[in-house]
Design an enzyme around this catalytic site. Sequence first.
Site, PDB file in Angstrom:
ATOM      1  N   HIS A 119       0.817  -1.205   0.000  1.00 11.25           N
ATOM      2  CA  HIS A 119       0.000   0.000   0.000  1.00 11.25           C
ATOM      3  C   HIS A 119       0.856   1.262   0.000  1.00 11.25           C
ATOM      4  O   HIS A 119       0.434   2.309  -0.505  1.00 11.25           O
ATOM      5  CB  HIS A 119      -0.949   0.000   1.201  1.00 11.25           C
ATOM      6  N   HIS A 168      -4.481  -5.566 -10.964  1.00  7.48           N
ATOM      7  CA  HIS A 168      -3.158  -5.059 -10.590  1.00  7.48           C
ATOM      8  C   HIS A 168      -2.123  -5.332 -11.678  1.00  7.48           C
ATOM      9  O   HIS A 168      -1.353  -4.441 -12.056  1.00  7.48           O
ATOM     10  CB  HIS A 168      -2.702  -5.700  -9.277  1.00  7.48           C
TER      11      HIS A 168
END
Length: 423
Positions: free
Chosen positions: A262, A392
């Site tokens: 993150h 992703h």
Amino acid sequence: MTDASTTLPKTNSSPWPSRPFHRQYLMRQANNLFDFFAAPSLNPKGGFFELDDDGKALNPANSVRQVHGTTRMVHCFAIGSLIGRPGSDEMVDHGMHYLWNKHRDTRHGGYVWGVDDHGVTDGSKQAYGHAFVLLAASSAKLVGHPLADKVLADVTEVIEHRFWDDTVGAVREEFGNDWSQITTYRGQNSNMHLTEALMAAYEATGEKAYLSKAERIAELIIARHAVPLGYRVAEHFDENWVLDKEYVGSEMFRPSGTTPGHWLEWARLLMQLWILGDKRLSWMPDAARNLFRQSIELGWDAQHGGFFYTLDWDNKPVLREKLWWPVSEAIGAAAFLSAYDREDYFQIWYRKLWDYAENHVIDHERGGWLSELSEDLKPKSRLFTGKPDIYHALQACLIPLYPATGSLTAAIISTDHTVKQYQ
């Protein structure tokens, strides 16, 4: 080139994303992902299947569709449409109708988390899920899907009136089906993905209210919390946005401690936000650089390679699995940072990350990217089953190919003003 602190030799210093072969490689990898996920994912009863490692549907008899899975597929195949991948418009249409007709709660409003062939399996209303509804609607609008404006207006109203807390500049986390309170927990992950979606909505509509919300979230999560924590992104908070270091939740969605992946995701998002905000907020590029460096310094396994999934607050690995999405996000972040910072560090890591992905994560035999590896890089399935989604990895392949000027979808359009409208 194993030492990422070295300087690139002049004979090999030009950025990979500018080299014709590397650009062909990236598009080939993106096309391989589309090949793996396109036809096998399409559920004839509506929505999309999740796939196993061989690309076959998991539980085809009665597959549960979670809203973030439906919306990520819409977003990714809208990207496919924009770059000219045949079959993409049909996938967008399939997903948008399922989102509007099945995930949308016509009684209480909002979008439910889980649905199967018989109806709602999880009627909760999650900020994380609604962030991806906003992203999907924004991307669908760019390809002219007829439901896009309806979904965009609807989810914008839901976020504004149900989730958004203007006193802090972030969203509340989750509610029951009837909007009753489930918990006072506040989380950064849903706000991070909402930042991504708000930027996409701003680019799709030109409405600055979206951008303003994204900037406020970044101020709260990064400037007020991550920077004082040494550029480590805190995940879990109480209702007053006080950090909860003792929080223990789902290992998959809300693991304890911190998640270097993150930090990498935020590094890219901050660069996008800085650019879209006319480079007014000068703290963002520096924060992005430091988030990236800290993720490498603390999160990268120097012995085996790959990012540890989570660290404790003493920077020790807790969940030592190596997942596919952190390296995907690292590639996107390195590409963005390299576009604005000519220091060799970011180029070297861009190359090192692709070396790792090519040699360990990309499944050359079966297709797709392996979702989970052990600490010593052996395929594993403890946290994830199969290959969860295209989102992703696809963005890792395509972000380096387009100008680092904002969201991927808008960047694609900026390079091709002849994008066709949805028929």
